[in-house]
Design an enzyme around this catalytic site. Structure first.
Site, PDB file in Angstrom:
ATOM      1  N   LEU A 116       0.837  -1.279   0.005  1.00  0.00           N
ATOM      2  CA  LEU A 116      -0.003   0.043   0.067  1.00  0.00           C
ATOM      3  C   LEU A 116       1.054   1.209   0.207  1.00  0.00           C
ATOM      4  O   LEU A 116       1.817   1.136   0.595  1.00  0.00           O
ATOM      5  CB  LEU A 116      -0.931  -0.122   1.281  1.00  0.00           C
ATOM      6  N   ASP A 117       0.434   2.354  -0.833  1.00  0.00           N
ATOM      7  CA  ASP A 117       1.099   3.418  -0.709  1.00  0.00           C
ATOM      8  C   ASP A 117       1.506   3.855   0.878  1.00  0.00           C
ATOM      9  O   ASP A 117       0.737   3.595   1.588  1.00  0.00           O
ATOM     10  CB  ASP A 117       0.552   4.449  -1.306  1.00  0.00           C
ATOM     11  N   VAL A 118       2.476   4.750   0.849  1.00  0.00           N
ATOM     12  CA  VAL A 118       2.839   5.226   2.168  1.00  0.00           C
ATOM     13  C   VAL A 118       1.952   6.044   2.834  1.00  0.00           C
ATOM     14  O   VAL A 118       1.632   6.011   4.099  1.00  0.00           O
ATOM     15  CB  VAL A 118       4.264   6.106   2.054  1.00  0.00           C
TER      16      VAL A 118
ATOM     17  N   THR B  98      -1.476   5.698   2.867  1.00  0.00           N
ATOM     18  CA  THR B  98      -2.522   4.800   2.719  1.00  0.00           C
ATOM     19  C   THR B  98      -2.425   3.968   4.044  1.00  0.00           C
ATOM     20  O   THR B  98      -1.558   3.251   4.404  1.00  0.00           O
ATOM     21  CB  THR B  98      -2.865   3.896   1.483  1.00  0.00           C
TER      22      THR B  98
END
Length: 137
Positions: free
Chosen positions: A60-62, A64
């Site tokens: 997951l993106d940082v 998120t």
């Protein structure tokens, strides 16, 4: 174990581990973030005493927060990874955003974990509901 807050485990069985990834922490190390400051490193550290070495199945993106899946059984690694990259596998995410996105699709290549090459990625989305905060749509 370090003195930092542990990553919350939300599900565990003999093959899988699901954790709650906080926002602002990278899923995997990068050139600016050592492994011990990534969710991967933190979960590996937590699992040492449990006797297994977890491997991350997706990222997951940082920015998120959300659930990350880890495999626990090395012999099932390729099978579990294959399930998540198979074109027949559908992933669903629910997000709370600031602002209202335009359109219904995001197409932006992502860097491969293995090769570093950019690979095509597409996210289709729909707005379920929007909220007006303080009179601002």
């Amino acid at each position: 174990m370090s003195k930092r807050m542990p990553i919350a485990i939300v599900y565990e069985d003999e093959n899988l581990l699901a954790v709650n990834k906080p926002a602002s922490i990278v899923s995997v190390p990068d050139p600016n973030t050592p492994i011990e400051r990534s969710v991967l490193g933190m979960v590996k550290e937590q699992c040492v005493e449990k006797g297994f070495n977890p491997f991350l199945l997706h990222r997951l993106d940082v920015q998120t927060s959300g659930v990350l899946l880890f495999g626990k059984t090395p012999k099932l690694r390729s099978e579990l990874e294959g399930i998540l990259v198979a074109p027949t596998t559908r992933k669903k995410y629910v997000a709370l955003l600031k602002g209202i996105p335009r359109g219904n699709k995001i197409e932006s290549p992502l860097k491969s974990r293995e090769t570093g090459e950019l690979v095509p990625a597409q996210t289709d989305f729909r707005i379920l509901r929007h909220f007006d905060l303080f009179g601002i749509p």
